[in-house]
Design a protein around this motif. Structure first.
Motif, mmCIF file in Angstrom:
data_model
loop_
_atom_site.group_PDB
_atom_site.id
_atom_site.type_symbol
_atom_site.label_atom_id
_atom_site.label_comp_id
_atom_site.label_asym_id
_atom_site.label_seq_id
_atom_site.Cartn_x
_atom_site.Cartn_y
_atom_site.Cartn_z
ATOM 1 N N ALA A 87 0.835 -1.209 0.000
ATOM 2 C CA ALA A 87 0.000 0.000 0.000
ATOM 3 C C ALA A 87 0.869 1.259 0.000
ATOM 4 N N LYS A 88 1.982 1.205 0.711
ATOM 5 C CA LYS A 88 2.893 2.355 0.726
ATOM 6 C C LYS A 88 3.524 2.542 -0.656
ATOM 7 N N ASN A 89 3.893 1.431 -1.319
ATOM 8 C CA ASN A 89 4.391 1.521 -2.696
ATOM 9 C C ASN A 89 3.343 2.180 -3.595
ATOM 10 N N VAL A 90 2.092 1.744 -3.458
ATOM 11 C CA VAL A 90 1.003 2.283 -4.274
ATOM 12 C C VAL A 90 0.838 3.783 -4.029
ATOM 13 N N PHE A 91 0.849 4.176 -2.764
ATOM 14 C CA PHE A 91 0.669 5.591 -2.427
ATOM 15 C C PHE A 91 1.779 6.447 -3.049
ATOM 16 N N ASN A 92 3.003 5.967 -2.979
ATOM 17 C CA ASN A 92 4.118 6.714 -3.567
ATOM 18 C C ASN A 92 3.970 6.833 -5.082
ATOM 19 N N PHE A 93 3.423 5.792 -5.707
ATOM 20 C CA PHE A 93 3.177 5.861 -7.149
ATOM 21 C C PHE A 93 2.032 6.834 -7.457
ATOM 22 N N LEU A 94 0.989 6.795 -6.643
ATOM 23 C CA LEU A 94 -0.156 7.677 -6.872
ATOM 24 C C LEU A 94 0.245 9.149 -6.840
ATOM 25 N N LYS A 95 1.244 9.483 -6.057
ATOM 26 C CA LYS A 95 1.688 10.880 -5.986
ATOM 27 C C LYS A 95 2.244 11.375 -7.321
ATOM 28 N N LEU A 96 2.588 10.416 -8.214
ATOM 29 C CA LEU A 96 3.064 10.795 -9.542
ATOM 30 C C LEU A 96 1.921 11.032 -10.524
ATOM 31 N N ILE A 97 0.752 10.449 -10.265
ATOM 32 C CA ILE A 97 -0.337 10.548 -11.232
ATOM 33 C C ILE A 97 -1.546 11.324 -10.710
ATOM 34 N N LEU A 98 -1.449 11.819 -9.483
ATOM 35 C CA LEU A 98 -2.525 12.632 -8.923
ATOM 36 C C LEU A 98 -1.984 14.007 -8.542
ATOM 37 N N THR A 99 -2.790 15.030 -8.740
ATOM 38 C CA THR A 99 -2.418 16.365 -8.273
ATOM 39 C C THR A 99 -2.634 16.436 -6.755
ATOM 40 N N LYS A 100 -2.186 17.496 -6.149
ATOM 41 C CA LYS A 100 -2.372 17.678 -4.706
ATOM 42 C C LYS A 100 -3.850 17.784 -4.348
ATOM 43 N N GLU A 101 -4.676 18.112 -5.351
ATOM 44 C CA GLU A 101 -6.128 18.212 -5.127
ATOM 45 C C GLU A 101 -6.834 16.895 -5.424
ATOM 46 N N GLY A 102 -6.072 15.848 -5.771
ATOM 47 C CA GLY A 102 -6.647 14.537 -5.992
ATOM 48 C C GLY A 102 -7.155 14.281 -7.392
#
Length: 376
Positions: free
Chosen positions: A327-342
């Motif tokens: 889940a931590k790996n996923v979250f770190n990846f999501l930060k590359l494809i999501l803006t700070k506003e989600g």
């Protein structure tokens, strides 16, 4: 933005997101829906998800209304075939081994991110699901071997006599292999290690193991951290050296895999014939054919007194911690494809985003997958 976590198919005990990460996503204005019971096998209750800010929903509600779908493995066929076109799916889908599936994904207009395709670079380490899960596999493989082995692991000196330490041979000094070395040494075993990459010798020796060297290996420096196929001459020398070590080994742990191809056979029946009765082999490459001639996935085979345990999903035997790391790996990846506003923002100029993306807008995006498809 709605992110939906699906319950895994039977046999998979991990879950894509844990409550801790759900809370972090909520702070990024991402609404998280979790299928009822999705985390139960990993010891994460529905109440824990609710307290973290998630909403419990049915699978059908999630696949039809969520923008991003999370599932470690591809959902059951009757469910995934109902997923509407244009959805984003994130998991570990092994696209190099499922090329027909890739073509279907492209045809359905899915955007597929398979995290096992992330480039193995320094920048991508925090997203490297192969490493986080292989670390668990290497640890668990030694414990499984110790349980199955009918003798002691450490040396014992008693009034009734002395017991020699177990001799462990580890084939492959990647993340799983290195963790297996460390765990076997903690249990008191004598460890030998074989790997086609001379560069790992120092790491192996620093953990207290002996490195078995075979000269003439193909250069793997350009393979992005993955193994490469070796020429016939090297394979013959490799077999000779492995045969010598295997004949003396009590435990063998095999980890060798080549992306998109069947696992190389490193332990032949002839080698098995020379092994001590009661010896144990843990084959972590079982899902792609295995590193022995008799390996069968998810099965224990007894061959002339030697037990060969085929298990490619040992991380699922430690689902709570495996899920937390994943889940931590996923979250770190999501930060590359999501803006700070989600909001979803796909930047294909980013090598990690591009490497992990298998299909998008009806096209196959990943270069390695393209090459495999072209060769079929």
């Amino acid at each position: 933005m709605i992110a939906g976590v699906l319950k895994e198919k039977p046999g998979e005990t991990r879950v894509s997101l844990v409550p801790e990460v759900v809370k972090q996503l909520s702070q990024m204005s991402v609404t998280v829906w979790v299928e009822q019971g999705a985390g139960a096998s990993a010891f994460y209750t529905d109440d824990a998800y609710i307290q973290a800010g998630a909403v419990i929903k049915t699978a059908m509600e999630i696949i039809t209304q969520a923008d991003i779908l999370f599932s470690l493995q591809l959902p059951e066929k009757d469910l995934w075939e109902q997923i509407p076109a244009g959805k984003v799916l994130i998991g570990v889908f092994q696209p190099l081994y499922h090329t027909q599936q890739v073509a279907q994904w492209a045809g359905r207009g899915f955007t597929i991110f398979s995290l096992d395709a992330i480039p193995r670079t320094t920048r991508a380490q925090s997203m490297d699901v192969l490493s986080s899960q292989a670390n668990i596999a290497g640890y668990k493989a030694v414990l499984l071997a110790a349980y199955a082995y009918p003798r002691y692991f450490p040396m014992f000196m008693t009034a009734a006599g002395s017991i020699a330490p177990a001799k462990v041979l580890i084939l492959g000094a990647g993340v799983a292999g290195l963790q297996a070395i460390a765990t076997a040494r903690r249990l008191g075993a004598v460890v030998e290690v074989f790997d086609t990459r001379p560069a790992v010798k120092e790491e192996v020796m620093s953990l207290g193991a002996r490195f078995v060297e075979v000269e003439g290996a193909a250069d793997a420096s350009g393979a992005g951290g993955y193994a490469v196929e070796q020429n016939e001459s090297y394979q013959l020398k490799q077999q000779e050296r492995i045969a010598e070590s295997a004949a003396k080994a009590d435990i063998i742990i095999t980890t060798a895999q080549i992306p998109g191809k069947a696992a190389p056979v490193l332990i032949t029946k002839t080698m098995l014939d020379q092994m001590r009765p009661g010896a144990v082999i843990i084959d972590l490459a079982a899902a792609t054919g295995g590193n022995t001639e008799v390996t069968r996935n998810d099965t224990t085979v007894e061959y002339k007194g030697v037990h060969i345990i085929g298990n490619s999903n040992l991380p699922a035997a430690m689902p709570a911690d495996a899920s937390k790391l994943y889940a931590k790996n996923v979250f770190n990846f999501l930060k590359l494809i999501l803006t700070k506003e989600g909001a979803l923002q796909l930047n294909f100029e980013d090598d990690i985003v591009q490497g992990a993306c298998i299909t998008h807008n009806g096209e196959v995006m990943n270069e390695r997958v393209k090459r495999v498809l072209e060769s079929v």
